[in-house]
Design a protein around this motif. Structure first.
Motif, PDB file in Angstrom:
ATOM      1  N   ASN A 111       4.936  -3.597 -27.206  1.00  0.00           N
ATOM      2  CA  ASN A 111       4.214  -4.017 -26.615  1.00  0.00           C
ATOM      3  C   ASN A 111       3.437  -4.253 -25.448  1.00  0.00           C
ATOM      4  OD1 ASN A 111       4.636  -6.124 -29.152  1.00  0.00           O
ATOM      5  ND2 ASN A 111       7.124  -5.318 -28.089  1.00  0.00           N
ATOM      6  N   SER A 112       2.045  -4.404 -25.167  1.00  0.00           N
ATOM      7  CA  SER A 112       1.752  -4.274 -23.621  1.00  0.00           C
ATOM      8  C   SER A 112       1.778  -5.541 -22.901  1.00  0.00           C
ATOM      9  CB  SER A 112       0.164  -4.444 -24.053  1.00  0.00           C
ATOM     10  OG  SER A 112      -0.316  -3.465 -25.417  1.00  0.00           O
ATOM     11  N   ASP A 131       1.837   3.099 -26.454  1.00  0.00           N
ATOM     12  CA  ASP A 131       1.298   4.717 -27.147  1.00  0.00           C
ATOM     13  C   ASP A 131       2.140   5.997 -26.340  1.00  0.00           C
ATOM     14  OD1 ASP A 131      -0.317   4.628 -28.661  1.00  0.00           O
ATOM     15  OD2 ASP A 131      -1.918   4.519 -28.213  1.00  0.00           O
ATOM     16  N   GLU A 148       1.425   0.928 -35.933  1.00  0.00           N
ATOM     17  CA  GLU A 148      -0.015  -0.345 -35.044  1.00  0.00           C
ATOM     18  C   GLU A 148       0.072  -1.342 -35.848  1.00  0.00           C
ATOM     19  OE1 GLU A 148      -2.959   1.202 -34.362  1.00  0.00           O
ATOM     20  OE2 GLU A 148      -3.329   0.105 -32.529  1.00  0.00           O
ATOM     21  N   HIS A 187      -6.913  -7.045 -26.713  1.00  0.00           N
ATOM     22  CA  HIS A 187      -6.748  -6.056 -25.916  1.00  0.00           C
ATOM     23  C   HIS A 187      -5.647  -5.482 -26.002  1.00  0.00           C
ATOM     24  CE1 HIS A 187     -10.855  -6.174 -25.045  1.00  0.00           C
ATOM     25  NE2 HIS A 187     -11.081  -7.699 -24.734  1.00  0.00           N
ATOM     26  N   SER A 188      -4.220  -6.084 -26.208  1.00  0.00           N
ATOM     27  CA  SER A 188      -3.118  -5.758 -26.427  1.00  0.00           C
ATOM     28  C   SER A 188      -2.940  -4.371 -27.288  1.00  0.00           C
ATOM     29  CB  SER A 188      -2.193  -7.157 -26.031  1.00  0.00           C
ATOM     30  OG  SER A 188      -2.385  -7.722 -27.205  1.00  0.00           O
ATOM     31  N   GLU A 189      -1.674  -4.059 -27.035  1.00  0.00           N
ATOM     32  CA  GLU A 189      -1.401  -3.163 -28.548  1.00  0.00           C
ATOM     33  C   GLU A 189       0.325  -3.983 -28.979  1.00  0.00           C
ATOM     34  OE1 GLU A 189      -2.208   0.781 -28.735  1.00  0.00           O
ATOM     35  OE2 GLU A 189      -1.523   1.316 -26.197  1.00  0.00           O
ATOM     36  N   HIS A 190       0.463  -3.329 -30.349  1.00  0.00           N
ATOM     37  CA  HIS A 190       1.893  -3.838 -31.224  1.00  0.00           C
ATOM     38  C   HIS A 190       1.902  -2.783 -31.657  1.00  0.00           C
ATOM     39  CE1 HIS A 190       1.022  -8.471 -29.327  1.00  0.00           C
ATOM     40  NE2 HIS A 190       0.488  -8.093 -29.741  1.00  0.00           N
ATOM     41  N   LEU A 191       3.485  -1.622 -31.599  1.00  0.00           N
ATOM     42  CA  LEU A 191       3.665  -1.143 -32.199  1.00  0.00           C
ATOM     43  C   LEU A 191       4.579  -1.431 -32.623  1.00  0.00           C
ATOM     44  CD1 LEU A 191       2.693   1.683 -30.389  1.00  0.00           C
ATOM     45  CD2 LEU A 191       1.078   1.082 -31.573  1.00  0.00           C
TER      46      LEU A 191
END
Length: 329
Positions: A254-255, A215, A231, A237-241
């Protein structure tokens, strides 16, 4: 909270919930979606920070450019390597790259070509005594004003590793470590940026930022390159933007994987291949290593991460032509 209008405090990127309707019929947007599922596995790659240099770089753009400019597009990849001859043999054998050698002594570098189009620069640097620093690929992102972009980055906590400077016949550039430590470069190319076309096999097709806080890092890059940020839902629980400009997905944030103490933020770049498993095996035969074994993404293509014999990591990505035809109908 994600904002749907221009963010002013940089605490979260300007974000849309979906790519649908905003980026229609674009092959690279679909590429971003395809990569999202696989990137969580690819985050286990060894961490590498590019080694900046204050010696002159190559003298020509990485690809054939024109009058067009695409702020936010990855326009150049440079390999910083401690063994130029071995690197040339490895990538030439793996992807069919040919070379034009430039410079001598401590300023050696080679321009890499595929079918007459320049795809990368390979630069020799003497191995430092610090064994933690490995060879790596440095990601250059297009900007309109290098000095303004560097000043904006510094004001947000980034470090300027190589100050803005002109490179004859190439443009103006700088090397930066973002607030979380990922090293990248910015370039205002004198001859313009390469057009937005699908990469051929053996060319670079995608770039991913692996970071502790997608973020805040996406907000940082958005402030510099005016990205739209999207998004991609994840099952873990990971993020992918997805970072987009000019209606094209340019890169992803990415996380970093949890529980990996030696991991630190970095950029990872992917070469398009027809058979990721076969290319990964060939990389090993040529002295490289497989860091993330080939695996299927949600759209049916294979992805993998390997390193060259000196330790520089990069990704392999399958992207069949029929996906592009379907996306443009």
């Amino acid at each position: 909270m994600p904002c749907h209008t221009k963010c002013t405090d940089h605490s979260a990127p300007q974000r849309e919930a979906s790519l649908r309707g905003l980026l229609p019929g674009r092959a690279r947007v679909l590429l971003g979606l395809a990569l999202a599922a696989a990137l969580s596995a690819l985050q286990l790659v060894s961490n590498v920070a590019a080694a900046p240099s204050d010696t002159p770089g190559p003298q020509s753009p990485a690809t054939a450019g024109g009058a067009e400019h695409h702020v936010g597009k990855v326009v150049l990849l440079e390999l910083i390597t401690f063994d130029l001859a071995r690197a040339k043999l490895f990538y030439g054998s793996l992807f069919g790259w040919t070379y034009r050698d430039v410079g001598a002594g401590q300023a050696q570098y080679s321009e890499a070509f595929l079918d007459g189009i320049q795809v990368a620069d390979l630069i020799f640097r003497t191995a430092p005594q610090d064994s933690a620093r490995q060879p790596s690929w440095l990601t250059f992102i297009s900007v309109g004003d290098v000095d303004a972009a560097a000043a904006s980055a510094a004001s947000q906590g980034a470090k300027i590793l190589v100050r803005p400077h002109d490179v004859p016949e190439r443009g103006r550039e700088a090397v930066i470590a973002d607030p979380q430590g990922s090293v990248f470069a910015i370039l205002a190319a004198a001859s313009g940026d390469p057009p937005d076309v699908l990469a051929a096999p053996g060319e670079w097709i995608w770039s991913s930022l692996i970071t502790r806080d997608p973020d805040s890092d996406a907000a940082f890059y958005q402030s510099i390159f005016d990205y739209e940020v999207f998004e991609i839902p994840a099952t873990d629980h990971s993020e992918h933007l997805i970072l987009a400009s000019d209606d094209y997905a340019r890169a992803s944030a990415n996380s970093l994987p949890e529980g990996v103490s030696h991991a630190h933020p970095h950029w990872l770049n992917y070469v398009r291949v027809l058979d990721a498993a076969a290319v990964a095996r060939q990389a090993v035969e040529l002295g490289g290593r497989v860091l993330v074994t080939p695996r299927l993404d949600r759209h049916g293509g294979m992805v993998a991460v390997v390193s060259d014999p000196m330790g520089a990591p990069f990704g392999l990505l399958e992207w069949p032509e029929d996906r592009v035809k379907g996306s443009t109908q």
